[in-house]
Design a protein around this motif. Sequence first.
Motif, PDB file in Angstrom:
ATOM      1  N   PHE A 221       0.817  -1.223   0.000  1.00 28.78           N
ATOM      2  CA  PHE A 221       0.000   0.000   0.000  1.00 28.78           C
ATOM      3  C   PHE A 221       0.849   1.272   0.000  1.00 28.78           C
ATOM      4  CE2 PHE A 221      -2.204  -3.417   2.209  1.00 28.78           C
ATOM      5  CZ  PHE A 221      -3.410  -3.474   1.524  1.00 28.78           C
ATOM      6  N   ASN A 222       2.141   1.120   0.267  1.00 29.81           N
ATOM      7  CA  ASN A 222       3.015   2.277   0.449  1.00 29.81           C
ATOM      8  C   ASN A 222       3.898   2.565  -0.763  1.00 29.81           C
ATOM      9  OD1 ASN A 222       5.964   3.106   2.232  1.00 29.81           O
ATOM     10  ND2 ASN A 222       4.157   4.406   2.182  1.00 29.81           N
ATOM     11  N   TYR A 223       4.018   1.576  -1.677  1.00 30.09           N
ATOM     12  CA  TYR A 223       4.867   1.798  -2.845  1.00 30.09           C
ATOM     13  C   TYR A 223       4.167   2.743  -3.821  1.00 30.09           C
ATOM     14  CZ  TYR A 223       8.220   0.899  -6.579  1.00 30.09           C
ATOM     15  OH  TYR A 223       9.182   1.062  -7.543  1.00 30.09           O
ATOM     16  N   ASN A 224       4.941   3.418  -4.619  1.00 30.81           N
ATOM     17  CA  ASN A 224       4.438   4.441  -5.549  1.00 30.81           C
ATOM     18  C   ASN A 224       3.397   3.911  -6.539  1.00 30.81           C
ATOM     19  OD1 ASN A 224       4.697   6.116  -8.210  1.00 30.81           O
ATOM     20  ND2 ASN A 224       5.630   7.389  -6.626  1.00 30.81           N
ATOM     21  N   PRO A 225       2.230   4.560  -6.650  1.00 33.75           N
ATOM     22  CA  PRO A 225       1.778   5.704  -5.849  1.00 33.75           C
ATOM     23  C   PRO A 225       1.199   5.237  -4.506  1.00 33.75           C
ATOM     24  CG  PRO A 225       0.135   5.191  -7.512  1.00 33.75           C
ATOM     25  CD  PRO A 225       1.280   4.232  -7.742  1.00 33.75           C
ATOM     26  N   ALA A 226       1.681   5.801  -3.446  1.00 33.66           N
ATOM     27  CA  ALA A 226       1.301   5.350  -2.108  1.00 33.66           C
ATOM     28  C   ALA A 226      -0.160   5.651  -1.805  1.00 33.66           C
ATOM     29  CB  ALA A 226       2.192   6.014  -1.066  1.00 33.66           C
ATOM     30  N   LYS A 227      -0.825   4.657  -1.247  1.00 31.86           N
ATOM     31  CA  LYS A 227      -2.211   4.836  -0.797  1.00 31.86           C
ATOM     32  C   LYS A 227      -2.253   5.262   0.670  1.00 31.86           C
ATOM     33  CE  LYS A 227      -3.997   1.258  -3.952  1.00 31.86           C
ATOM     34  NZ  LYS A 227      -2.684   0.865  -4.501  1.00 31.86           N
ATOM     35  N   ILE A 228      -1.115   5.061   1.352  1.00 32.19           N
ATOM     36  CA  ILE A 228      -1.021   5.438   2.762  1.00 32.19           C
ATOM     37  C   ILE A 228       0.449   5.633   3.112  1.00 32.19           C
ATOM     38  CG2 ILE A 228      -0.882   3.049   3.623  1.00 32.19           C
ATOM     39  CD1 ILE A 228      -2.631   4.014   6.011  1.00 32.19           C
ATOM     40  N   PHE A 229       0.720   6.519   4.067  1.00 34.14           N
ATOM     41  CA  PHE A 229       2.069   6.760   4.555  1.00 34.14           C
ATOM     42  C   PHE A 229       2.196   6.212   5.971  1.00 34.14           C
ATOM     43  CE2 PHE A 229       1.585  10.637   1.712  1.00 34.14           C
ATOM     44  CZ  PHE A 229       2.232  10.037   0.643  1.00 34.14           C
ATOM     45  N   MET A 230       3.425   5.873   6.368  1.00 31.65           N
ATOM     46  CA  MET A 230       3.627   5.335   7.718  1.00 31.65           C
ATOM     47  C   MET A 230       3.585   6.424   8.779  1.00 31.65           C
ATOM     48  SD  MET A 230       7.703   4.426   8.000  1.00 31.65           S
ATOM     49  CE  MET A 230       7.712   3.278   6.631  1.00 31.65           C
TER      50      MET A 230
END
Length: 324
Positions: A221-230
């Motif tokens: 979910f975080n790889y480009n394009p990210a759907k969410i950031f940590m």
Amino acid sequence: MNLIRLVLTFVVALLFVLLTMPQVIPFLHKLKFGQIEREEGLASHKAKQGTPTMGGLVFIIAAIVAVYLCNIEFLKNPYINLLVFALAGFGFIGFVDDYLIVVQKSNKGLRPLHKYLLQSVFAIGFYMLAARTIPEFSHQITIPFTQLNVDLGWLYPVLVYFMFTAESNAVNLSDGLDGLATGLVMIAIVPYIIFALILKNWAIVIFCAAMIGALAGFMHFNYNPAKIFMGDCGSLALGGVLAALSILTKQELLLILIGLVPLCETLSVIIQVISFKTRGKRVFKMAPIHHHFEMCGWSETKVVLVFWLVEALAAIASVLIGVM
């Protein structure tokens, strides 16, 4: 049996994130817990404004659940409990920081002094718990390339403090591109698996498997394009874990090499600030250094892949040095 536990722990952490995140992302959207981009940031990053953040909370919970659920006997294991303390403790600091950012709708969050005070509390707490719960805990460090062990005495807790504060902030600075920090830490954890196997410390190996499983799920979910950031919740927690792993595997000095990319990110910011304040000139087009390469024309994906490669080479080198 140990191998089965290892695989099971990895799978549970992975599935926890993969199954939970699709519900968490729209929930965070609904709460308007979105990314706040800096005004002076790159124009290409403005599109990320509003992307849900605080996703690190999911992989923190996933790793902890997987470790204890699949290994009930680890409830009293001092190594596991110390690693969970570092993960949850520094994650808590980041959570407070993220919460203040999304509530106040700014990118300031915790004041630097307050953040360092909280980091200090958990760093000192880790040292005190380790000294009390691990019988073989010592103030000795190993000098790389030699068989020399040096007892630091009262300087050792100072080293522990700087390891936690420096590494947590370094990973935090590295979390500026989709998937970058997630991949860097996954790679950085691998050497500790090898060091733990050499020490025959199965508890640390299991914890590392849980972390990699949780981060692998988050990467989806975080790889480009990210759907969410940590968010800081995730990045500070990951930095704390790397410091804790270095201490518990007695590879304190190798953290410099294992965390090479986050270290370079930190140095780029320090150099930039000092240069601008003393000479009025910038060394990099923008700091941290991953933004410099973006401004040089590299795509975000290229920067991430190259930085992962550098981190992988550093991880391989650290293993070769560590086993010598």
